[in-house]
Write a protein that holds these residues in place. Structure first.
Motif, PDB file in Angstrom:
ATOM      1  N   LYS A  61      17.763 -40.489 -31.287  1.00  0.00           N
ATOM      2  CA  LYS A  61      17.620 -40.962 -29.893  1.00  0.00           C
ATOM      3  C   LYS A  61      17.028 -39.890 -28.974  1.00  0.00           C
ATOM      4  N   SER A  62      17.639 -38.690 -28.999  1.00  0.00           N
ATOM      5  CA  SER A  62      17.216 -37.654 -28.040  1.00  0.00           C
ATOM      6  C   SER A  62      15.759 -37.267 -28.265  1.00  0.00           C
ATOM      7  N   THR A  63      15.379 -37.136 -29.533  1.00  0.00           N
ATOM      8  CA  THR A  63      13.999 -36.779 -29.863  1.00  0.00           C
ATOM      9  C   THR A  63      13.052 -37.872 -29.373  1.00  0.00           C
ATOM     10  N   LEU A  64      13.442 -39.107 -29.636  1.00  0.00           N
ATOM     11  CA  LEU A  64      12.618 -40.254 -29.252  1.00  0.00           C
ATOM     12  C   LEU A  64      12.468 -40.350 -27.730  1.00  0.00           C
ATOM     13  N   ILE A  65      13.588 -40.268 -27.021  1.00  0.00           N
ATOM     14  CA  ILE A  65      13.541 -40.418 -25.562  1.00  0.00           C
ATOM     15  C   ILE A  65      12.720 -39.297 -24.942  1.00  0.00           C
ATOM     16  N   SER A  66      12.919 -38.076 -25.442  1.00  0.00           N
ATOM     17  CA  SER A  66      12.171 -36.945 -24.872  1.00  0.00           C
ATOM     18  C   SER A  66      10.671 -37.139 -25.066  1.00  0.00           C
TER      19      SER A  66
ATOM     20  N   CYS B  28      17.894 -33.093 -23.512  1.00  0.00           N
ATOM     21  CA  CYS B  28      16.600 -32.714 -22.926  1.00  0.00           C
ATOM     22  C   CYS B  28      16.036 -31.416 -23.509  1.00  0.00           C
ATOM     23  N   ASN B  29      16.634 -30.921 -24.591  1.00  0.00           N
ATOM     24  CA  ASN B  29      16.230 -29.630 -25.158  1.00  0.00           C
ATOM     25  C   ASN B  29      14.722 -29.449 -25.325  1.00  0.00           C
ATOM     26  N   THR B  30      14.084 -30.474 -25.926  1.00  0.00           N
ATOM     27  CA  THR B  30      12.663 -30.276 -26.244  1.00  0.00           C
ATOM     28  C   THR B  30      11.750 -30.477 -25.021  1.00  0.00           C
ATOM     29  N   LEU B  31      12.347 -30.875 -23.896  1.00  0.00           N
ATOM     30  CA  LEU B  31      11.539 -30.965 -22.667  1.00  0.00           C
ATOM     31  C   LEU B  31      11.638 -29.676 -21.879  1.00  0.00           C
ATOM     32  N   SER B  32      12.618 -28.848 -22.251  1.00  0.00           N
ATOM     33  CA  SER B  32      12.854 -27.632 -21.451  1.00  0.00           C
ATOM     34  C   SER B  32      12.845 -26.379 -22.329  1.00  0.00           C
ATOM     35  N   ASP B  33      11.899 -26.363 -23.295  1.00  0.00           N
ATOM     36  CA  ASP B  33      11.707 -25.207 -24.186  1.00  0.00           C
ATOM     37  C   ASP B  33      12.980 -24.798 -24.907  1.00  0.00           C
TER      38      ASP B  33
ATOM     39  N   ARG C 217      13.360 -29.164 -13.926  1.00  0.00           N
ATOM     40  CA  ARG C 217      12.025 -29.748 -14.158  1.00  0.00           C
ATOM     41  C   ARG C 217      11.500 -29.284 -15.506  1.00  0.00           C
ATOM     42  N   GLY C 218      11.241 -30.242 -16.375  1.00  0.00           N
ATOM     43  CA  GLY C 218      10.738 -29.923 -17.712  1.00  0.00           C
ATOM     44  C   GLY C 218       9.257 -30.217 -17.838  1.00  0.00           C
ATOM     45  N   PHE C 219       8.810 -30.434 -19.067  1.00  0.00           N
ATOM     46  CA  PHE C 219       7.396 -30.686 -19.378  1.00  0.00           C
ATOM     47  C   PHE C 219       6.788 -31.739 -18.432  1.00  0.00           C
ATOM     48  N   LYS C 220       5.644 -31.418 -17.859  1.00  0.00           N
ATOM     49  CA  LYS C 220       4.909 -32.314 -16.931  1.00  0.00           C
ATOM     50  C   LYS C 220       5.791 -32.838 -15.798  1.00  0.00           C
ATOM     51  N   GLY C 221       6.768 -32.015 -15.401  1.00  0.00           N
ATOM     52  CA  GLY C 221       7.592 -32.378 -14.244  1.00  0.00           C
ATOM     53  C   GLY C 221       8.693 -33.381 -14.518  1.00  0.00           C
TER      54      GLY C 221
ATOM     55  N   MET D 169       6.549 -33.093 -38.782  1.00  0.00           N
ATOM     56  CA  MET D 169       6.040 -32.519 -37.529  1.00  0.00           C
ATOM     57  C   MET D 169       7.101 -32.576 -36.421  1.00  0.00           C
ATOM     58  N   VAL D 170       7.932 -33.646 -36.450  1.00  0.00           N
ATOM     59  CA  VAL D 170       8.985 -33.789 -35.437  1.00  0.00           C
ATOM     60  C   VAL D 170       9.958 -32.613 -35.552  1.00  0.00           C
ATOM     61  N   ARG D 171      10.324 -32.290 -36.787  1.00  0.00           N
ATOM     62  CA  ARG D 171      11.270 -31.176 -37.025  1.00  0.00           C
ATOM     63  C   ARG D 171      10.633 -29.852 -36.635  1.00  0.00           C
ATOM     64  N   GLN D 172       9.359 -29.727 -36.965  1.00  0.00           N
ATOM     65  CA  GLN D 172       8.654 -28.479 -36.666  1.00  0.00           C
ATOM     66  C   GLN D 172       8.600 -28.251 -35.151  1.00  0.00           C
ATOM     67  N   CYS D 173       8.246 -29.302 -34.411  1.00  0.00           N
ATOM     68  CA  CYS D 173       8.165 -29.177 -32.946  1.00  0.00           C
ATOM     69  C   CYS D 173       9.543 -28.859 -32.373  1.00  0.00           C
ATOM     70  N   GLU D 174      10.585 -29.498 -32.951  1.00  0.00           N
ATOM     71  CA  GLU D 174      11.955 -29.243 -32.496  1.00  0.00           C
ATOM     72  C   GLU D 174      12.303 -27.750 -32.645  1.00  0.00           C
ATOM     73  N   LEU D 175      11.830 -27.149 -33.732  1.00  0.00           N
ATOM     74  CA  LEU D 175      12.120 -25.717 -33.958  1.00  0.00           C
ATOM     75  C   LEU D 175      11.473 -24.838 -32.884  1.00  0.00           C
ATOM     76  N   TYR D 176      10.376 -25.309 -32.329  1.00  0.00           N
ATOM     77  CA  TYR D 176       9.722 -24.563 -31.240  1.00  0.00           C
ATOM     78  C   TYR D 176      10.265 -24.982 -29.868  1.00  0.00           C
ATOM     79  N   GLY D 177      11.252 -25.890 -29.867  1.00  0.00           N
ATOM     80  CA  GLY D 177      11.844 -26.351 -28.597  1.00  0.00           C
ATOM     81  C   GLY D 177      10.895 -27.237 -27.818  1.00  0.00           C
ATOM     82  N   LYS D 178      10.056 -28.010 -28.527  1.00  0.00           N
ATOM     83  CA  LYS D 178       9.063 -28.834 -27.825  1.00  0.00           C
ATOM     84  C   LYS D 178       9.025 -30.263 -28.365  1.00  0.00           C
ATOM     85  N   THR D 179       8.552 -31.170 -27.516  1.00  0.00           N
ATOM     86  CA  THR D 179       8.297 -32.532 -27.994  1.00  0.00           C
ATOM     87  C   THR D 179       6.997 -32.512 -28.808  1.00  0.00           C
TER      88      THR D 179
END
Ligand SMILES: Nc1ncnc2c1ncn2[C@@H]1O[C@H](COP(=O)(O)OP(=O)(O)OP(=O)(O)O)[C@@H](O)[C@H]1O
Ligand SMILES: [Mg+2]
Length: 291
Positions: free
Chosen positions: A15-20, A45-50, A75-79, A214-224
Motif C-alpha cells: 500500500k505505502s509504496t503504491l500510494i507514494s 511517506c518514506n519514499t517521498l521524503s528521501d 513537503r516531499g517530492f514535487k511538493g 526496481m521498486v525494491r531498488q528505489c526503496e533502498l534509495y528512499g525514493k519512489t
C-alpha cells in the motif's frame, strides 16, 4: 474542492509504496496532493521524503505540542504534503477513539484548508482496518475507497473482510468502494485470479502494478519509482493507475458496491482455483485460459 481517497489492504501488500508512487505521479502532473500515513510505524511517506522520518501527529499530541501545517506537514517530492499520524496508543494497537481525536484535531487546526490539496490519500495499514478505524475515517468526507491486494489467498480473504466493513455488512454505514488494485503481479495467472475474485464479489479491478525489483531498488534509495526511474515501464503503470483513480473519483456514480462472500462461498471459490492450479501443474489445462 478536496477529494479524500482511502486505500486499504492487508499488511505488506504494498500500500505505502503504491500510494507514494500515485501521489508522486499526480504531483508531477500538476495536482495538489497530500498523503496521510495511518500506520503506527509512521513509514508511509518514506519514499517521498528521501527515507527521512517525519514528526508524527500522535508524538506531538502526547507531548501536548501544537498541531499545525508547519509542525506536522512535510513537503516531499514535487511538493507532496506528507503527514504521518503515528502510533495512537504508544504500543502499536488500533485505538479508534484516539485516531478519531487526531482527525478532529487536524480538521480544527485547518490543515486541509491551509494546504487546499486536490486529493488527500490515506494509507491505512492492514492491522488498522478494524471497524473502529473505519468509524474514525467516516469523520472525513471520503470520496472513494480502493482495496490493494496481491495475488495470494490471504490478501484476498483480507480484501473480502474489508468489503464487509465498507459495505455496511457489519452494521457500520457504507463507504463508496472504487475497486480492487492488484499489486506485485508477476504473471497473467495472478491477474486472472484477482479479476475472478473481483467478478465474484461484484466489483472490478483497476490497472495492475507489476512485481518489479526496481521498486525494491528505489526503496533502498528512499525514493519512489516515479522519482528515481521516471522513464521506466513501472512508472508508466503507476501513472496509468493514478489517472484511473482520478477519473473514477471524479465520477459521481459509484460502479456498484461489492458484495463480500460468506466464508463458505469464499472456501468454495478458493477450492475451485485450487483444482485449476492442480490441473495446471499436471499439464491438464491445454487452452491457456488460466495461465
Ligand atoms: N510492485 C512491487 N514489486 C515489487 N516489490 C514491491 C511492489 N510493491 C511493493 N513492493 C515491496 O513490498 C514491500 C512492502 O511494501 P509496503 O511497505 O508498501 O507494504 P504495505 O502494504 O504498506 O505494508 P504495511 O501494511 O506493513 O504498511 C516493500 O519492500 C516494497 O518495496
Ligand atoms: Mg505501509
Amino acid at each position: 474542492m478536496t477529494d479524500h481517497i482511502v486505500l486499504y489492504g492487508k499488511g505488506g501488500v504494498g500500500k505505502s509504496t503504491l500510494i507514494s508512487n500515485i501521489c508522486a505521479a499526480l504531483a508531477e502532473a500538476g495536482f495538489g496532493i497530500m498523503q496521510v500515513g495511518c500506520d503506527p510505524r509512521a513509514d508511509s511517506c518514506n519514499t517521498l521524503s528521501d527515507g527521512r522520518p517525519i514528526p508524527t501527529v500522535f508524538d506531538r499530541l502526547r507531548k501536548q505540542q501544537d498541531i499545525s501545517t508547519e509542525t506536522v506537514v512535510h513537503r516531499g517530492f514535487k511538493g507532496v504534503s506528507c503527514m504521518e499520524l503515528g502510533d495512537p496508543s504508544g504500543v502499536g494497537l488500533c485505538a479508534s477513539e484516539e485516531i478519531a481525536r487526531a482527525f478532529r484535531v487536524i480538521e480544527s487546526a485547518g490543515i486541509f484548508e491551509a494546504i487546499s490539496p486536490d486529493f488527500v490519500f490515506y494509507d491505512i495499514s492492514g492491522e488498522s482496518s478494524c471497524a473502529g478505524f473505519h468509524t474514525a475515517i467516516r469523520l472525513l468526507d471520503v470520496r472513494r475507497v480502493f482495496v490493494v491486494t496481491s495475488a495470494d489467498f490471504m490478501s484476498l480473504r483480507a480484501a473480502n473482510g474489508i468489503f464487509s466493513l465498507l459495505t455496511g455488512s457489519v452494521g457500520i454505514p457504507a463507504l463508496p468502494v472504487g475497486g480492487l488494485i492488484p499489486n506485485g503481479i508477476g504473471s497473467s495467472f495472478e491477474e486472472s485470479f484477482i479479476q475472478d475474485f473481483a467478478h465474484h464479489t461484484g466489483t472490478h479491478t483497476l490497472t495492475h502494478i507489476p512485481c518489479s525489483l526496481m521498486v525494491r531498488q528505489c526503496e533502498l534509495y528512499g525514493k519512489t519509482v516515479i522519482e528515481a526511474a521516471p522513464l521506466s515501464n513501472q512508472s508508466y503503470f503507476y501513472r496509468r493507475l493514478a489517472n484511473q483513480i482520478v477519473d473514477e473519483s471524479r465520477t459521481s456514480t459509484v460502479n456498484g458496491q461489492p458484495h463480500p462472500l460468506t466464508p463458505d462461498q469464499l472456501g468454495t471459490w478458493a477450492r475451485g482455483w485450487g483444482d485449476q492450479l492442480h490441473a495446471l501443474e499436471h499439464g491438464l489445462v491445454t487452452d491457456g485460459a488460466a495461465i
